[in-house]
Design an enzyme around this catalytic site. Structure first.
Site, PDB file in Angstrom:
ATOM      1  NE  ARG A 126      -2.084   1.895   3.275  1.00  0.00           N
ATOM      2  CZ  ARG A 126      -1.911   1.567   4.555  1.00  0.00           C
ATOM      3  NH1 ARG A 126      -2.522   0.535   5.091  1.00  0.00           N
ATOM      4  NH2 ARG A 126      -1.129   2.292   5.335  1.00  0.00           N
ATOM      5  CD  GLU A 129       4.899   3.804   5.568  1.00  0.00           C
ATOM      6  OE1 GLU A 129       5.985   3.264   5.781  1.00  0.00           O
ATOM      7  OE2 GLU A 129       3.872   3.553   6.226  1.00  0.00           O
ATOM      8  CG  ASN A 181       2.746   0.786   4.617  1.00  0.00           C
ATOM      9  OD1 ASN A 181       3.449   1.032   5.583  1.00  0.00           O
ATOM     10  ND2 ASN A 181       1.853   1.641   4.143  1.00  0.00           N
ATOM     11  CB  SER A 212      -3.857  -3.132   7.855  1.00  0.00           C
ATOM     12  OG  SER A 212      -2.743  -3.837   8.312  1.00  0.00           O
ATOM     13  CE  LYS A 271       8.899   4.762   7.636  1.00  0.00           C
ATOM     14  NZ  LYS A 271       8.161   3.500   7.682  1.00  0.00           N
ATOM     15  CE  LYS A 328       8.716   9.479   7.389  1.00  0.00           C
ATOM     16  NZ  LYS A 328       7.891   8.904   6.317  1.00  0.00           N
ATOM     17  CD  GLU A 376       7.467   0.078   7.815  1.00  0.00           C
ATOM     18  OE1 GLU A 376       6.347   0.491   7.484  1.00  0.00           O
ATOM     19  OE2 GLU A 376       8.511   0.518   7.314  1.00  0.00           O
ATOM     20  N   GLY A 377       4.447   0.954  11.438  1.00  0.00           N
ATOM     21  CA  GLY A 377       3.287   0.816  12.308  1.00  0.00           C
ATOM     22  C   GLY A 377       2.896   2.089  13.031  1.00  0.00           C
ATOM     23  NE  ARG A 413      -4.143   5.477   6.817  1.00  0.00           N
ATOM     24  CZ  ARG A 413      -2.876   5.172   7.023  1.00  0.00           C
ATOM     25  NH1 ARG A 413      -2.516   4.626   8.169  1.00  0.00           N
ATOM     26  NH2 ARG A 413      -1.963   5.387   6.107  1.00  0.00           N
TER      27      ARG A 413
HETATM   28  P1  ADP Z   1       4.898   4.188   9.524  1.00  0.00           P
HETATM   29  O1  ADP Z   1       5.655   3.146   8.822  1.00  0.00           O
HETATM   30  O2  ADP Z   1       5.184   4.204  10.973  1.00  0.00           O
HETATM   31  O3  ADP Z   1       3.440   4.193   9.187  1.00  0.00           O
HETATM   32  P2  ADP Z   1       5.040   6.631   7.936  1.00  0.00           P
HETATM   33  O4  ADP Z   1       6.203   7.003   7.119  1.00  0.00           O
HETATM   34  O5  ADP Z   1       3.821   6.221   7.223  1.00  0.00           O
HETATM   35  O6  ADP Z   1       5.527   5.556   8.994  1.00  0.00           O
HETATM   36  O7  ADP Z   1       4.685   7.869   8.844  1.00  0.00           O
HETATM   37  C1  ADP Z   1       3.664   7.831   9.824  1.00  0.00           C
HETATM   38  C2  ADP Z   1       2.866   9.115   9.760  1.00  0.00           C
HETATM   39  O8  ADP Z   1       3.705  10.257   9.960  1.00  0.00           O
HETATM   40  C3  ADP Z   1       2.216   9.354   8.427  1.00  0.00           C
HETATM   41  O9  ADP Z   1       0.988   8.696   8.322  1.00  0.00           O
HETATM   42  C4  ADP Z   1       2.085  10.856   8.380  1.00  0.00           C
HETATM   43  O10 ADP Z   1       0.942  11.292   9.109  1.00  0.00           O
HETATM   44  C5  ADP Z   1       3.305  11.314   9.111  1.00  0.00           C
HETATM   45  N1  ADP Z   1       4.398  11.583   8.151  1.00  0.00           N
HETATM   46  C6  ADP Z   1       5.320  10.690   7.732  1.00  0.00           C
HETATM   47  N2  ADP Z   1       6.149  11.242   6.828  1.00  0.00           N
HETATM   48  C7  ADP Z   1       5.762  12.516   6.694  1.00  0.00           C
HETATM   49  C8  ADP Z   1       6.221  13.610   5.901  1.00  0.00           C
HETATM   50  N3  ADP Z   1       7.283  13.485   5.112  1.00  0.00           N
HETATM   51  N4  ADP Z   1       5.575  14.786   6.011  1.00  0.00           N
HETATM   52  C9  ADP Z   1       4.514  14.932   6.839  1.00  0.00           C
HETATM   53  N5  ADP Z   1       4.015  13.943   7.596  1.00  0.00           N
HETATM   54  C10 ADP Z   1       4.626  12.737   7.534  1.00  0.00           C
HETATM   55 MG    MG Z   2       2.451   4.704   7.302  1.00  0.00          MG
END
Ligand code: ADP
Ligand code: MG
Length: 459
Positions: free
Chosen positions: A109, A128, A130, A135, A290, A349, A353-354, A435
């Site tokens: 996803r 990102e 996944n 899910s 990442k 970062k 994940e999660g 979401r």
């Molecule tokens: P995870 O693998 O923990 O889901 P994500 O990279 O999806 O990590 O980041 C989790 C949340 O953090 C995202 O759903 C978003 O709300 C916020 N986020 C992540 N990267 C960014 C970004 N580059 N700019 C703004 N918000 C971000």
């Molecule tokens: Mg995410």
């Protein structure tokens, strides 16, 4: 105490933002939170996300077959981050031994926000991708009906009719069922690998029921149970409790907590070594880190993987924001200095994940300041912070009052593919997930900035 921005990231956990039952109370049920209305989503960006998904499927799959690239890209990360190192060890073990199963099933996803920097017109930017345990397909497929009902009750039947159905469950199950069929043993089952207490169990059950309808038998087990009762026969067929496993579909295994004992690692290795078709295999799991996302932004990398498809390279690159290695050296030093001077423009970062792991704002300055002179900084990457478009909606959450809130949305598109040896025999964009969460997070607690399920209202 978490900072506000830390909470902001926590709500985007891959688990639903429920009022959380104690993990021992598996019988406690709470409805998944959702928005009262569908949120507006530009048609142009929605279509763009669907169009690029097959490119991402192909890219993820190609990277998963390039062991040199994975090794070189993840070497410094594995040195600094034990979890990545352990996943990587499993990967090298199965590579050395020879990969038993030439068929691969991918269910990923890709998540996006609608970025308002630097232009006034929003652009689609990837947060990102996944590649394991992606899910919400099951729950997301139910929300359109809820929103149509709300719009009809409100007296807006034309608008209700505009709300699209979501084919995420159908697409994912098509992939799992095809993989099961290709495995070639009608007695074998699909194994869902799950946590002991899955907060998101109904999402999983939606997929399970769809598979049963296709006469595909599903069993659910924890990794620990595979250690206790799983076996590999001489042909590396995987059995658990008398069931031969055709497809091992991971809904756990992406977080260090999922490997709470050595036995869980032994189970993961056993599954990887087996003839079962993995979703994902360990290589594809690693592609979702990442660190790999960051390496893809480097010049020439997309071209290396998709040499014959410059249009695909362009479509993919259009969704990227800046991502930066902070490995030791001048390149890392330079971006660290920029991020320390302007922490609001970046996200720090780790390889996790999660949700709830990323670091923003003042906390970013503190954490980055603390690690900048240490080798441990290689465990992280930096990313440009997306400044998403704001929309208004009512969020319905168990126990929380309902009020009109300023929100941001995150669109996910599911991708499903199957590779048999070197050929992709299936490559689908398979439904979506929207979401939504509040932009205000000063009030703290679980109810602050909690993400809920939504549907796109295309404009
Ligand atoms: P995870 O693998 O923990 O889901 P994500 O990279 O999806 O990590 O980041 C989790 C949340 O953090 C995202 O759903 C978003 O709300 C916020 N986020 C992540 N990267 C960014 C970004 N580059 N700019 C703004 N918000 C971000
Ligand atoms: Mg995410």
């Amino acid at each position: 105490m978490h900072s506000n921005s830390r909470m902001h990231s926590q709500v985007h956990s891959r688990l639903p933002s429920l009022s959380v039952p104690k993990r021992t109370e598996s019988e406690t049920i709470s409805y998944a939170p959702f928005t009262l209305f569908p949120s507006p989503v530009p048609t142009r960006l929605f279509n763009q996300a669907f169009e690029v998904q097959q490119d991402f499927n192909l890219l993820v799959d190609k990277i998963s077959m390039d062991s040199e690239f994975l090794k070189n890209s993840l070497a410094s990360t594995a040195e600094a981050d034990e979890f990545t190192a352990r996943l990587f060890n499993i990967y090298t073990r199965v590579l050395d031994e020879g990969i038993a199963q030439p068929i691969t099933l991918g269910v990923n996803r890709s998540d996006y926000m609608f970025d308002k920097r630097p232009k006034l017109t929003a652009t689609l930017k990837q947060v990102e991708i996944n590649t394991i345990a992606a899910s919400y397909a099951g729950l997301a497929a139910r929300v359109p009906e809820v929103h149509r009902q709300v719009m009809n009750v409100w007296g807006k039947p034309d608008e209700a009719a505009k709300i699209m159905s979501n084919k995420a469950v159908k697409g994912i199950c098509k992939g799992i069922a095809r993989a099961w069929h290709l495995y070639g043993s009608s007695d074998a089952a699909v194994l869902f690998l799950v946590e002991k207490f899955s907060r998101n169990i109904f999402d999983q059950r939606c997929l399970e029921m769809e598979l049963w309808k296709k006469n595909v038998r599903v069993i659910r087990r924890q990794m620990y149970e595979i250690y206790e009762r799983g076996t590999l026969d001489d042909n590396k067929k995987l059995f658990v409790d008398g069931n031969e496993v055709a497809v091992a579909y991971f809904r756990t295994g992406y977080s260090p907590d999922d490997y709470f004992s050595e036995e869980c690692w032994i189970a993961r290795l056993m599954i990887e070594r087996s003839m079962a078709i993995k979703c994902p295999n360990i290589a594809t799991h690693l592609v979702g880190t990442k660190k790999i996302q960051q390496e893809l932004v480097r010049e020439g990398v997309l071209e290396k993987f998709l040499p014959e498809d410059p249009a695909a390279v362009e479509r993919i690159r259009a969704t990227f924001v800046g991502l930066y290695s902070i490995d030791e050296g001048p390149e890392g030093d330079e971006i660290i200095a920029k991020a320390l001077a302007d922490p609001e423009s970046y996200v720090l970062k780790p390889q996790r994940e999660g949700g709830g792991n990323n670091i923003f704002g003042e906390e970013l300055r503190q954490v980055l300041g603390g690690i900048k002179d240490k080798a441990s900084r290689s465990a992280y990457i930096l990313m440009d912070r997306i400044k998403p478009q704001v929309v208004k909606n009512y969020l319905l959450q168990s126990g929380a009052s309902v009020k009109l809130s300023e929100c941001v949305v995150e669109l996910g598109v599911f991708g499903v593919y199957i590779r048999n040896c070197n050929r992709l025999s299936m490559n689908l964009s398979a439904g979506h997930l929207l979401r939504t969460k509040r932009t205000e997070f000063a009030d703290g607690g679980v109810s602050a900035g909690v993400a809920v399920l939504d549907t796109p209202y295309l404009i």
